[in-house]
Design a protein around this motif. Sequence first.
Motif, short mmCIF file in Angstrom:
data_model
loop_
_atom_site.label_atom_id
_atom_site.label_comp_id
_atom_site.label_asym_id
_atom_site.label_seq_id
_atom_site.Cartn_x
_atom_site.Cartn_y
_atom_site.Cartn_z
N LEU A 1 5.11 1.01 -10.28
CA LEU A 1 6.33 0.28 -10.21
C LEU A 1 6.34 0.84 -8.76
CD1 LEU A 1 7.85 -1.02 -12.76
CD2 LEU A 1 5.80 -1.37 -12.49
N VAL A 2 5.84 -0.17 -7.52
CA VAL A 2 6.23 0.55 -6.26
C VAL A 2 7.32 -0.61 -5.79
CG1 VAL A 2 5.73 1.35 -4.43
CG2 VAL A 2 4.49 2.13 -6.35
N GLY B 1 6.13 -7.00 -4.48
CA GLY B 1 5.64 -5.22 -5.05
C GLY B 1 4.38 -4.86 -5.68
N ALA B 2 4.12 -3.75 -5.83
CA ALA B 2 2.68 -3.20 -6.35
C ALA B 2 2.92 -3.09 -8.02
CB ALA B 2 2.56 -2.47 -6.29
N VAL B 3 2.33 -3.40 -8.48
CA VAL B 3 2.12 -3.16 -10.20
C VAL B 3 0.62 -2.86 -11.06
CG1 VAL B 3 2.63 -3.86 -12.60
CG2 VAL B 3 3.87 -4.82 -10.66
N GLU B 4 0.99 -1.65 -11.27
CA GLU B 4 0.02 -0.71 -12.41
C GLU B 4 -0.16 -0.33 -13.84
OE1 GLU B 4 -3.30 0.21 -9.00
OE2 GLU B 4 -3.06 2.15 -9.91
N ASP C 1 0.48 -1.49 -0.34
CA ASP C 1 -0.51 -0.33 0.02
C ASP C 1 0.95 1.37 0.12
OD1 ASP C 1 -0.94 0.04 3.42
OD2 ASP C 1 1.05 0.00 2.43
N ALA C 2 2.19 0.74 0.12
CA ALA C 2 3.18 1.95 0.01
C ALA C 2 2.75 3.10 -1.49
CB ALA C 2 4.51 1.45 -0.70
N LEU D 1 15.36 -7.80 -10.58
CA LEU D 1 15.11 -6.50 -9.89
C LEU D 1 14.81 -6.63 -8.59
CD1 LEU D 1 12.45 -6.14 -13.00
CD2 LEU D 1 15.08 -5.36 -12.93
N SER D 2 15.50 -5.76 -8.27
CA SER D 2 15.69 -5.30 -6.65
C SER D 2 14.77 -4.40 -6.30
CB SER D 2 16.85 -5.40 -5.59
OG SER D 2 18.02 -5.67 -6.67
N GLY D 3 13.84 -3.74 -5.95
CA GLY D 3 13.34 -2.83 -5.33
C GLY D 3 13.07 -1.69 -6.58
N ILE D 4 11.94 -2.04 -8.25
CA ILE D 4 12.63 -1.09 -8.88
C ILE D 4 11.01 -0.28 -8.30
CG2 ILE D 4 12.07 -0.28 -10.94
CD1 ILE D 4 14.42 -1.57 -10.60
N ASP D 5 11.40 1.34 -8.35
CA ASP D 5 10.19 2.33 -8.46
C ASP D 5 10.03 2.80 -9.50
OD1 ASP D 5 8.92 1.99 -5.79
OD2 ASP D 5 11.11 2.57 -5.12
N LEU D 6 8.89 3.35 -10.16
CA LEU D 6 9.28 3.59 -11.29
C LEU D 6 7.64 4.06 -11.67
CD1 LEU D 6 10.42 4.16 -14.48
CD2 LEU D 6 9.77 2.21 -15.13
N ARG D 7 7.80 5.49 -12.49
CA ARG D 7 6.35 5.66 -12.86
C ARG D 7 6.24 6.78 -14.16
NH1 ARG D 7 3.43 9.58 -9.11
NH2 ARG D 7 5.43 10.79 -8.75
#
Lengths: 379, 299
Positions: free
Chosen positions: B36-37, B88-91, B16-17, B49-55
């Motif tokens: 991606l969180v 992780g969260a993918v949307e 939920d981050a 892949l380790s800890g990818i945050d991407l928008r």
Amino acid sequence: MRNTLALARRILQQFSHDPRTVVLFLVAPVVALWLFSVMLGSPDYEPRLAAVDLSDEVVTALESETPYVTVYTTGEAGAAQGALEKREVDAVLTIRDETLVVQVEGTDSSKTAASAEAVQAAVRQVASDERDQLSEDFADTFAEMKTQLAPLGISVEEPQINLSISEIEIAYLHGDAGWTLFDFIGPVFLTIFIFVFVFITSGMSLVTERTGGTMERLLATPIASWQLVAGYALGFGAVSLVQAGVVLWACLVLIGFPNVGALPLVFLLTFSTALASLTLGLLVSGLAKTGFQVIQLMLLFVVPQILLSGLFDLSQAPVWMKVLSACFPVTHAAEALRDIMLRGSDLAAFGPDLAILWGFIALFFLGATASFNLRRSKG
Amino acid sequence: MNSPTNTADTANATTDASANLAPPTDLVSPANLVSLVGVHKRFGRQEVLSGIDLRLSAGSITGLLGPSGCGKTTLVNIIVGMSRANQGAVEVLGERPPFRRARRRLGFMPQGEALYLDLTARENLRFFGALYGMSGRELDEAIPQVLALARLEDTGRKTIANFSGGMKRRLSLAIALLHSPQLLVLDEPTVGLDPEHRLELWRAFRTLAHGGSGLLITTHVMDEASSCDEIVMLRDGRIIAQGSPTKLMRQSDASSLEAAFLAFEGAEEVHDDKTPKEQGTNSQSRETSARGGKESSDA
């Protein structure tokens, strides 16, 4: 549904651009089945025999069994032995006291059996001739005895010689005396060929899709796994419908496979066999990374099925082998096809086999769908 | 943990981050095409892949930069729905995996040819168009347009097997563009193209972005990367830097993106050395980054 149809149409388009594959697809099984029919449909083997110092009666009897009898005198025994070693004859026959010694070449059991059968038939012939001669001589002697005893007032009854069996007649529930090994194995071979050819094509298809990179693109589209498998089943199903039709026509009309059953039933079964192979191919194709692996997987998944399909009689094989054989779709397909083509059975008779076959089709289809789902999520 | 430029740097990202990242409205708004969180992907025991945050936002071109084996293709596969993240969260386009509906608005050009060699260009286009739900009439309109863009109008009945390498790349791109997707993911789209046509394609990318589409382009041609609005630098499955090309070059005090990449890589090495768990890094990449660091300080 639209996705499924689009995929099926694409497969048909690919075939239409590739006439060479289409021709091979149709011609290759027909040629192979024709060669097979020539091979197994030929008349029984006539053995080549060397008769060393045998009586004229025996030689005549042998000659009535096979045209290839070479006569040697006692002095030429060595030459006969040489001919055997050079495989110019299959057996050397010599007489020792009252025993006929048949020395066979021995490596080819079918030639050994043919030689033994010819010799036994000839010996039976000679024995029968000798028995006739004996009873004739006996009758003459007895008649003479009778005329000599008559003036003395002694009357004798002529004894009747009655053999328990003197003739054999074979009656056929199915088929006739003209049926050879080919006729019995024919339906099995038809099943096997359809199975193998469809398997190779469908097994390669997904590998081509993967090595060409198009699988990646496909998996990124909205198409669902079952639609993907259904599209393949539909496209290749249409192709194998044509293939089964052409191969069946060639077998029945051109090659002369025996068929006493209803043609639509024969076709239904051939097509069901193709579908079982197609769905198995799709399932296995998910396990293969290269075309070479498809061939290796075919050796694993198809060859055992061929061996245990009914090509060789398993009724006296170990139980585990019979159980294994019952686990293969080809076994049921071959048995059902044999039922229709050779025994003229109707749907009720081979229904269970057909139901099992469609069970396999459903199983393979679900398996292939599951393997796609897995790939999409694990990727 | 990631680059200092990464605004979405929430170290302990949970499912939920994503809510902490931006106002909730941002998530459903079309401006946020991909989110991606804290994405992790493992193959067996190997973490790719380790800890990818991407928008990714609409109307912009994002370049994904990194050496081969850095996890670019794995990241792309997760975004296009060919692969699933372990954590992780993918949307994508407002939908979570497997985002069946979002796929229709997503265009993908894989790295390889990914074409049916025994079909014609039109047949390839029709097939993929149908899978993206396009009707016959829509296809009749769209196919000539993308064929013109790819300069493949005159190929007729010729099957792809007879196409040159460049023609294949162009057709591959045409397929990705066919259903006018909102999000376009292109894996090395300009490999094997002549410079003239490469420029032409970049003009087309820019037009699409102006039209409101979002583009994610992986590349290792640094020239091309400088035409992107946003650059994401990836190394060993981590994002080492993120921002506009000029910002990245300024930040690293480098004159080119290549030098900037090496500088960020070097910084990451130093950072890694302090972290005991990262000691498995091979010496080869240490050497390269050391050189890179020198280069960038010279510049």
